[in-house]
Scaffold this motif. Sequence first.
Motif, PDB file in Angstrom:
ATOM      1  N   THR A  16     -43.153 -12.497  -9.830  1.00  0.00           N
ATOM      2  CA  THR A  16     -43.338 -13.889 -10.224  1.00  0.00           C
ATOM      3  C   THR A  16     -44.817 -14.234 -10.091  1.00  0.00           C
ATOM      4  O   THR A  16     -45.272 -14.780  -9.093  1.00  0.00           O
ATOM      5  CB  THR A  16     -42.481 -14.821  -9.345  1.00  0.00           C
ATOM      6  OG1 THR A  16     -41.152 -14.337  -9.328  1.00  0.00           O
ATOM      7  CG2 THR A  16     -42.500 -16.240  -9.875  1.00  0.00           C
ATOM      8  N   ILE A  17     -45.570 -13.853 -11.111  1.00  0.00           N
ATOM      9  CA  ILE A  17     -47.025 -13.996 -11.105  1.00  0.00           C
ATOM     10  C   ILE A  17     -47.424 -14.857 -12.299  1.00  0.00           C
ATOM     11  O   ILE A  17     -46.853 -14.723 -13.372  1.00  0.00           O
ATOM     12  CB  ILE A  17     -47.688 -12.610 -11.210  1.00  0.00           C
ATOM     13  CG1 ILE A  17     -47.326 -11.783  -9.983  1.00  0.00           C
ATOM     14  CG2 ILE A  17     -49.189 -12.733 -11.357  1.00  0.00           C
ATOM     15  CD1 ILE A  17     -47.717 -10.333 -10.105  1.00  0.00           C
ATOM     16  N   ARG A  18     -48.403 -15.706 -12.086  1.00  0.00           N
ATOM     17  CA  ARG A  18     -48.910 -16.486 -13.214  1.00  0.00           C
ATOM     18  C   ARG A  18     -50.420 -16.309 -13.320  1.00  0.00           C
ATOM     19  O   ARG A  18     -51.105 -16.044 -12.337  1.00  0.00           O
ATOM     20  CB  ARG A  18     -48.545 -17.956 -13.090  1.00  0.00           C
ATOM     21  CG  ARG A  18     -49.252 -18.677 -11.995  1.00  0.00           C
ATOM     22  CD  ARG A  18     -48.776 -20.138 -11.912  1.00  0.00           C
ATOM     23  NE  ARG A  18     -49.518 -20.805 -10.858  1.00  0.00           N
ATOM     24  CZ  ARG A  18     -50.193 -21.918 -11.018  1.00  0.00           C
ATOM     25  NH1 ARG A  18     -50.193 -22.528 -12.177  1.00  0.00           N
ATOM     26  NH2 ARG A  18     -50.838 -22.463 -10.012  1.00  0.00           N
ATOM     27  N   THR A  19     -50.905 -16.446 -14.515  1.00  0.00           N
ATOM     28  CA  THR A  19     -52.344 -16.412 -14.767  1.00  0.00           C
ATOM     29  C   THR A  19     -52.861 -17.830 -14.586  1.00  0.00           C
ATOM     30  O   THR A  19     -52.356 -18.759 -15.222  1.00  0.00           O
ATOM     31  CB  THR A  19     -52.636 -15.890 -16.184  1.00  0.00           C
ATOM     32  OG1 THR A  19     -52.117 -14.560 -16.285  1.00  0.00           O
ATOM     33  CG2 THR A  19     -54.123 -15.888 -16.480  1.00  0.00           C
ATOM     34  N   ILE A  20     -53.856 -18.002 -13.703  1.00  0.00           N
ATOM     35  CA  ILE A  20     -54.361 -19.345 -13.432  1.00  0.00           C
ATOM     36  C   ILE A  20     -55.743 -19.587 -14.041  1.00  0.00           C
ATOM     37  O   ILE A  20     -56.186 -20.730 -14.100  1.00  0.00           O
ATOM     38  CB  ILE A  20     -54.354 -19.679 -11.930  1.00  0.00           C
ATOM     39  CG1 ILE A  20     -55.208 -18.713 -11.124  1.00  0.00           C
ATOM     40  CG2 ILE A  20     -52.931 -19.688 -11.401  1.00  0.00           C
ATOM     41  CD1 ILE A  20     -55.365 -19.104  -9.659  1.00  0.00           C
ATOM     42  N   GLN A  33     -52.050 -15.280  -9.746  1.00  0.00           N
ATOM     43  CA  GLN A  33     -51.551 -15.768  -8.463  1.00  0.00           C
ATOM     44  C   GLN A  33     -50.065 -15.487  -8.346  1.00  0.00           C
ATOM     45  O   GLN A  33     -49.294 -15.771  -9.272  1.00  0.00           O
ATOM     46  CB  GLN A  33     -51.800 -17.260  -8.309  1.00  0.00           C
ATOM     47  CG  GLN A  33     -51.372 -17.790  -6.953  1.00  0.00           C
ATOM     48  CD  GLN A  33     -51.684 -19.253  -6.801  1.00  0.00           C
ATOM     49  OE1 GLN A  33     -51.298 -20.055  -7.637  1.00  0.00           O
ATOM     50  NE2 GLN A  33     -52.378 -19.594  -5.738  1.00  0.00           N
ATOM     51  N   CYS A  34     -49.687 -14.945  -7.207  1.00  0.00           N
ATOM     52  CA  CYS A  34     -48.278 -14.704  -6.900  1.00  0.00           C
ATOM     53  C   CYS A  34     -47.665 -16.023  -6.456  1.00  0.00           C
ATOM     54  O   CYS A  34     -48.201 -16.695  -5.574  1.00  0.00           O
ATOM     55  CB  CYS A  34     -48.167 -13.657  -5.792  1.00  0.00           C
ATOM     56  SG  CYS A  34     -46.477 -13.389  -5.241  1.00  0.00           S
ATOM     57  N   GLN A  35     -46.557 -16.395  -7.039  1.00  0.00           N
ATOM     58  CA  GLN A  35     -45.924 -17.662  -6.693  1.00  0.00           C
ATOM     59  C   GLN A  35     -45.282 -17.637  -5.303  1.00  0.00           C
ATOM     60  O   GLN A  35     -45.469 -18.582  -4.547  1.00  0.00           O
ATOM     61  CB  GLN A  35     -44.899 -18.056  -7.761  1.00  0.00           C
ATOM     62  CG  GLN A  35     -45.543 -18.311  -9.118  1.00  0.00           C
ATOM     63  CD  GLN A  35     -46.651 -19.330  -9.045  1.00  0.00           C
ATOM     64  OE1 GLN A  35     -46.398 -20.515  -8.926  1.00  0.00           O
ATOM     65  NE2 GLN A  35     -47.895 -18.883  -9.078  1.00  0.00           N
ATOM     66  N   PRO A  36     -44.547 -16.605  -4.903  1.00  0.00           N
ATOM     67  CA  PRO A  36     -43.935 -16.640  -3.575  1.00  0.00           C
ATOM     68  C   PRO A  36     -44.923 -16.607  -2.410  1.00  0.00           C
ATOM     69  O   PRO A  36     -44.775 -17.349  -1.452  1.00  0.00           O
ATOM     70  CB  PRO A  36     -43.044 -15.399  -3.546  1.00  0.00           C
ATOM     71  CG  PRO A  36     -42.757 -15.115  -4.977  1.00  0.00           C
ATOM     72  CD  PRO A  36     -44.006 -15.510  -5.715  1.00  0.00           C
TER      73      PRO A  36
END
Length: 81
Positions: A16-20, A33-36
């Motif tokens: 669960t990773i998003r590009t910030i 960034q890893c969400q957990p």
Amino acid sequence: MTTPAQSLCPRCASNTIRTIATSPVPGIWEVRQCQPCGFTWRTTEPARRTDREHYPRAFTLTEADLHAAPAVPPVPPLVSR
């Protein structure tokens, strides 16, 4: 741009990773960034920061570690003036 190793969090192995953020010149780097667990890295950093296989074992987290972690930093109470 994203390699298979970068589709898992180096610290907790979550997917669960998003590009910030992305580089001003397209395709050069991304900040992910890893969400957990909140771990954040730039895709151009060395494997010891971007690849779970090379990430220092002393700093890896498990799901149990994440559930047991306190909320840091605690929010201080508001001060009336």
